[in-house]
Design an enzyme around this catalytic site. Structure first.
Site, PDB file in Angstrom:
ATOM      1  N   HIS A 165      -4.017  -4.202  -0.520  1.00 24.72           N
ATOM      2  CA  HIS A 165      -3.691  -4.837   0.760  1.00 24.72           C
ATOM      3  C   HIS A 165      -3.779  -6.359   0.614  1.00 24.72           C
ATOM      4  O   HIS A 165      -4.880  -6.923   0.691  1.00 24.72           O
ATOM      5  CB  HIS A 165      -4.677  -4.382   1.842  1.00 24.72           C
ATOM      6  CG  HIS A 165      -4.477  -2.976   2.291  1.00 24.72           C
ATOM      7  ND1 HIS A 165      -3.616  -2.630   3.300  1.00 24.72           N
ATOM      8  CD2 HIS A 165      -5.028  -1.814   1.853  1.00 24.72           C
ATOM      9  CE1 HIS A 165      -3.641  -1.322   3.489  1.00 24.72           C
ATOM     10  NE2 HIS A 165      -4.492  -0.802   2.620  1.00 24.72           N
ATOM     11  N   GLU A 209      -3.041  -8.523   2.769  1.00 30.43           N
ATOM     12  CA  GLU A 209      -3.500  -9.089   4.040  1.00 30.43           C
ATOM     13  C   GLU A 209      -5.007  -9.010   4.195  1.00 30.43           C
ATOM     14  O   GLU A 209      -5.577  -9.665   5.074  1.00 30.43           O
ATOM     15  CB  GLU A 209      -2.801  -8.381   5.212  1.00 30.43           C
ATOM     16  CG  GLU A 209      -3.322  -7.007   5.567  1.00 30.43           C
ATOM     17  CD  GLU A 209      -2.797  -5.879   4.687  1.00 30.43           C
ATOM     18  OE1 GLU A 209      -3.038  -4.699   5.032  1.00 30.43           O
ATOM     19  OE2 GLU A 209      -2.154  -6.170   3.657  1.00 30.43           O
ATOM     20  N   CYS A 253       0.841  -1.198   0.000  1.00 33.90           N
ATOM     21  CA  CYS A 253       0.000   0.000   0.000  1.00 33.90           C
ATOM     22  C   CYS A 253       0.879   1.252   0.000  1.00 33.90           C
ATOM     23  O   CYS A 253       1.629   1.492  -0.928  1.00 33.90           O
ATOM     24  CB  CYS A 253      -0.992  -0.041   1.153  1.00 33.90           C
ATOM     25  SG  CYS A 253      -2.329   1.169   0.971  1.00 33.90           S
TER      26      CYS A 253
END
Length: 226
Positions: free
Chosen positions: A191, A193, A82
């Site tokens: 992102h 994650e 990011c």
């Protein structure tokens, strides 16, 4: 006893998403360390540069932690996430207290500017599709097993435009770089994650990387699209 070394190190940039990135790697069963210790970072097999917030604040934090030159000198695989990806570029037009562009780490020779959303809501927030970019007929090893049309999760208002350093693109008002890479440095605008199985696959790909495997890929694309 506090762990002081690990093969995978997440740089403690002082940003808010450190725990979520760490948990995503831990879900894959890997040993990971969050630290701003120079020796641990230099000794790692691979390094993650996370970030949320603004480029001016993040660069100020890196300078205060004496991490700028350290990161510039890393030779192992380094992945920005990011804002961490945006910090890898030469500069960002995102301005802080001083009305001027923000000089970044100059690891990947492209720049970051405001995303042209063509009147779509800002920031670009939510799930969007990826298009991997082939280099000499090959996908970047970070994107191994990722298909055109796979969805990942974005939250951003600034972007790196499409360039020779793009390894994946997405579109929100304009086509922009969803991922970039040059040498041992690579970055994801989204992102991983928060991107479910697709994001986990990319993190698993990153865990397979070391300096030798990444150098072999980079050598194989010489003569193709850089």
């Amino acid at each position: 006893m506090t762990k002081t070394t690990a093969a995978t190190v997440i740089i403690d940039t002082g940003c808010a998403n450190l725990s979520s990135v760490r948990f995503a790697f831990e879900r894959l069963g890997t040993d990971v360390l969050v630290t701003d210790d120079a020796d641990a970072i230099k000794a790692a097999t691979r390094v993650v540069l996370p970030g949320v917030g603004s480029a001016p604040a993040a660069m100020t934090s890196l300078k205060q932690k004496n991490l700028v030159e350290l990161v510039k000198g890393l030779t192992q695989p380094v992945m920005g996430v990011c804002l961490g990806m945006q910090l890898m570029t030469s500069k960002s037009t995102e301005q802080g207290a001083i009305a001027a562009d923000t000089p970044c780490l100059e690891l990947i020779p492209t720049e970051v500017r405001a995303l042209d959303t063509q009147n779509l809501p800002t920031p670009h927030m939510g799930w969007n599709q990826l298009t991997p970019v082939l280099k000499n007929g090959q996908v970047h090893p970070l994107l191994d097993g990722i298909n055109a049309g796979d969805f990942v999760y974005f939250v951003h208002s600034f972007c790196a435009p499409v360039s020779e350093y793009s390894i994946a693109t997405s579109e929100y008002g304009e086509v922009f770089s969803a991922a970039i890479a040059d040498g041992n440095f690579m970055g994801l605008q989204f992102h991983p994650e928060k991107s479910a199985a697709v994001g986990a696959k990319m993190l698993a790909n990153f865990l397979k990387m070391d300096s030798d495997s990444l150098a072999a890929y980079n050598a194989s694309v010489i003569g193709g699209v850089a």
